[in-house]
Motif scaffolding. Structure first.
Motif, PDB file in Angstrom:
ATOM      1  N   VAL A 174      59.471  71.082 -28.062  1.00  0.00           N
ATOM      2  CA  VAL A 174      58.677  71.629 -26.961  1.00  0.00           C
ATOM      3  C   VAL A 174      59.496  72.704 -26.241  1.00  0.00           C
ATOM      4  O   VAL A 174      60.661  72.502 -25.922  1.00  0.00           O
ATOM      5  CB  VAL A 174      58.277  70.516 -25.980  1.00  0.00           C
ATOM      6  N   ASP A 222      50.364  75.238 -24.860  1.00  0.00           N
ATOM      7  CA  ASP A 222      50.805  74.506 -23.678  1.00  0.00           C
ATOM      8  C   ASP A 222      51.061  73.056 -24.083  1.00  0.00           C
ATOM      9  O   ASP A 222      50.320  72.489 -24.882  1.00  0.00           O
ATOM     10  CB  ASP A 222      49.735  74.566 -22.594  1.00  0.00           C
ATOM     11  N   ALA A 223      52.122  72.470 -23.528  1.00  0.00           N
ATOM     12  CA  ALA A 223      52.459  71.085 -23.887  1.00  0.00           C
ATOM     13  C   ALA A 223      51.331  70.120 -23.533  1.00  0.00           C
ATOM     14  O   ALA A 223      51.221  69.041 -24.128  1.00  0.00           O
ATOM     15  CB  ALA A 223      53.748  70.660 -23.202  1.00  0.00           C
ATOM     16  N   GLY A 224      50.485  70.501 -22.592  1.00  0.00           N
ATOM     17  CA  GLY A 224      49.372  69.631 -22.244  1.00  0.00           C
ATOM     18  C   GLY A 224      48.359  69.468 -23.349  1.00  0.00           C
ATOM     19  O   GLY A 224      47.531  68.546 -23.316  1.00  0.00           O
ATOM     20  N   ALA A 236      63.057  68.492 -26.198  1.00  0.00           N
ATOM     21  CA  ALA A 236      62.901  69.593 -25.249  1.00  0.00           C
ATOM     22  C   ALA A 236      64.297  70.127 -24.963  1.00  0.00           C
ATOM     23  O   ALA A 236      65.083  69.488 -24.269  1.00  0.00           O
ATOM     24  CB  ALA A 236      62.227  69.130 -23.964  1.00  0.00           C
ATOM     25  N   LEU A 243      60.245  74.264 -16.126  1.00  0.00           N
ATOM     26  CA  LEU A 243      58.813  73.957 -16.128  1.00  0.00           C
ATOM     27  C   LEU A 243      58.272  73.862 -14.700  1.00  0.00           C
ATOM     28  O   LEU A 243      58.821  73.155 -13.864  1.00  0.00           O
ATOM     29  CB  LEU A 243      58.568  72.634 -16.851  1.00  0.00           C
ATOM     30  N   PRO A 246      56.996  69.739 -14.536  1.00  0.00           N
ATOM     31  CA  PRO A 246      57.766  68.965 -15.516  1.00  0.00           C
ATOM     32  C   PRO A 246      57.212  67.570 -15.752  1.00  0.00           C
ATOM     33  O   PRO A 246      57.290  67.063 -16.876  1.00  0.00           O
ATOM     34  CB  PRO A 246      59.170  68.919 -14.906  1.00  0.00           C
ATOM     35  N   GLU A 248      54.097  66.577 -15.759  1.00  0.00           N
ATOM     36  CA  GLU A 248      52.956  66.658 -16.667  1.00  0.00           C
ATOM     37  C   GLU A 248      53.421  66.884 -18.107  1.00  0.00           C
ATOM     38  O   GLU A 248      52.886  66.282 -19.052  1.00  0.00           O
ATOM     39  CB  GLU A 248      52.023  67.781 -16.233  1.00  0.00           C
ATOM     40  N   THR A 249      54.416  67.740 -18.281  1.00  0.00           N
ATOM     41  CA  THR A 249      54.908  68.009 -19.629  1.00  0.00           C
ATOM     42  C   THR A 249      55.600  66.792 -20.216  1.00  0.00           C
ATOM     43  O   THR A 249      55.387  66.446 -21.392  1.00  0.00           O
ATOM     44  CB  THR A 249      55.870  69.207 -19.616  1.00  0.00           C
ATOM     45  N   ALA A 252      53.040  64.374 -21.303  1.00  0.00           N
ATOM     46  CA  ALA A 252      52.432  64.795 -22.573  1.00  0.00           C
ATOM     47  C   ALA A 252      53.356  64.497 -23.744  1.00  0.00           C
ATOM     48  O   ALA A 252      52.897  64.083 -24.822  1.00  0.00           O
ATOM     49  CB  ALA A 252      52.108  66.285 -22.517  1.00  0.00           C
TER      50      ALA A 252
END
Length: 344
Positions: A174, A222-224, A236, A243, A246, A248-249, A252
């Motif tokens: 990611v 997007d990582a989402g 990562a 980010l 962060p 949210e990522t 995910a």
């Protein structure tokens, strides 16, 4: 801390000399003059004949580099690049290759008007605004570590090494940038299927151009948008602190890994807590944060505004908010400016 007027004035003067040297190194790097000097000593005319440029500027640059102690001057008046400087400035496979550092800071300095506006208003300067110099310099500076040190570092973690060695193992990188981390993993584990994702399309273009193994692919995303329970390991590398969201990522990434899979974060090896007597790594990381990472993070709304100096406890807090139970620091030392974590 320097407490005398004369001492502090000298410190500032030395910093100005260092800045001059750094910007001159940027010129030599981007003009290809250092590369041209690796073929042998040169006069100004010979240098521009090899690499192009203007002879009068070349003479001024060569003389400055000699006065600064970067170049040597022979009895015939030719300027030579000594072996130690040649490795640091031109050997793109060396762990000591630092010419991109000059390129990165010079690229950031171009944005000073936008940075001043951001500092006054609370806005930001997005990654795209910094352009190729900063994007490519980060990739070029990290490349030797990923190519030469990452496989050995990962192999030190027995269960992670075993998981990546399983035929058909799916691995996700990611925030892959120009792709060197994903490419290094694909080379080290040829039976794995490695995928790199990044939100920056130009970076993905670089990654696709750099890829030289069949088991790695790249895409702008997007990582989402990651699929759930699809990967055996998710990495990562040096991106969580950048980010804007962060948590949210990381959430995910947690969803994207299969049961029993691993989530690994590599980020800056800063101290556990702020100390005014910080070391040189802290000084450099705060410089990156002031000029690039914090403004980039604040170019988005909402933003965690983490900055480059992400303390371990900050990552632990983000991880727990993302649904992980804890963060383990992995026993991977002597890896540049970075530290490895496993999210549990």
């Amino acid at each position: 801390m320097e407490t005398t007027v004369a001492g502090f004035a000298d410190r500032l003067f030395q910093a100005a000399l260092g800045m001059t040297d750094l910007l001159a190194i940027h010129l030599g790097d981007r003009l290809g003059w250092y590369d041209a000097l690796t073929t042998g000593p040169a006069t100004p005319a010979e240098l521009v004949a090899r690499a192009g440029g203007d002879e009068r500027y070349a003479r001024e640059w060569l003389e400055q580099q000699a006065v600064a102690g970067v170049l040597a001057v022979g009895g015939d008046g030719r300027f030579a690049l000594p072996p130690a400087a040649a490795e640091v400035l031109t050997d793109r496979g060396s762990l000591d290759y630092l010419a991109p550092l000059a390129r990165m800071l010079a690229g950031a300095a171009v944005q000073l008007p936008a940075l001043l506006d951001a500092y006054r208003t609370g806005g930001g300067v997005g990654w795209a605004a910094y352009g190729p110099d900063v994007r490519e310099s980060q990739a070029d500076m990290n490349r030797p570590w990923f190519e030469h040190a990452l496989p050995t570092a990962v192999a030190k973690i027995a269960d992670l090494h075993a998981a990546l060695g399983v035929p058909g193992a799916r691995v996700l990188d990611v925030g892959c940038g120009a792709g060197w981390s994903a490419i290094a993993l694909a080379r080290a584990y040829p039976q794995a299927v490695v995928e790199g994702v990044d939100i920056d399309p130009p970076s993905i273009g670089l990654a696709e151009a750099n890829a030289d193994v069949p088991n790695v692919t790249f895409r702008a995303a997007d990582a989402g948008d990651l699929p759930e329970a699809a990967y055996d390991a998710v990495f990562a590398f040096e991106c969580v602190h950048d980010l804007p969201r962060p948590v949210e990522t990381l959430a995910a990434m947690r969803r994207a890994v299969r049961p029993g899979g691993q989530v690994i974060v590599m980020d800056e090896a800063v101290a556990d807590a702020f100390q005014p007597e910080g070391d040189d790594v802290e000084r450099l990381m705060y410089g990156f944060s002031l000029l690039i990472c914090l403004p980039d993070g604040r170019a988005h709304t909402p933003s965690a505004a983490t900055g480059t100096v992400m303390r371990p406890e900050t990552l632990r807090r983000y991880a727990r908010e993302a649904g992980f139970t804890d963060v383990e620091t992995l026993p991977i030392g002597d890896f540049g400016f970075w530290r490895f974590y496993r999210l549990l």
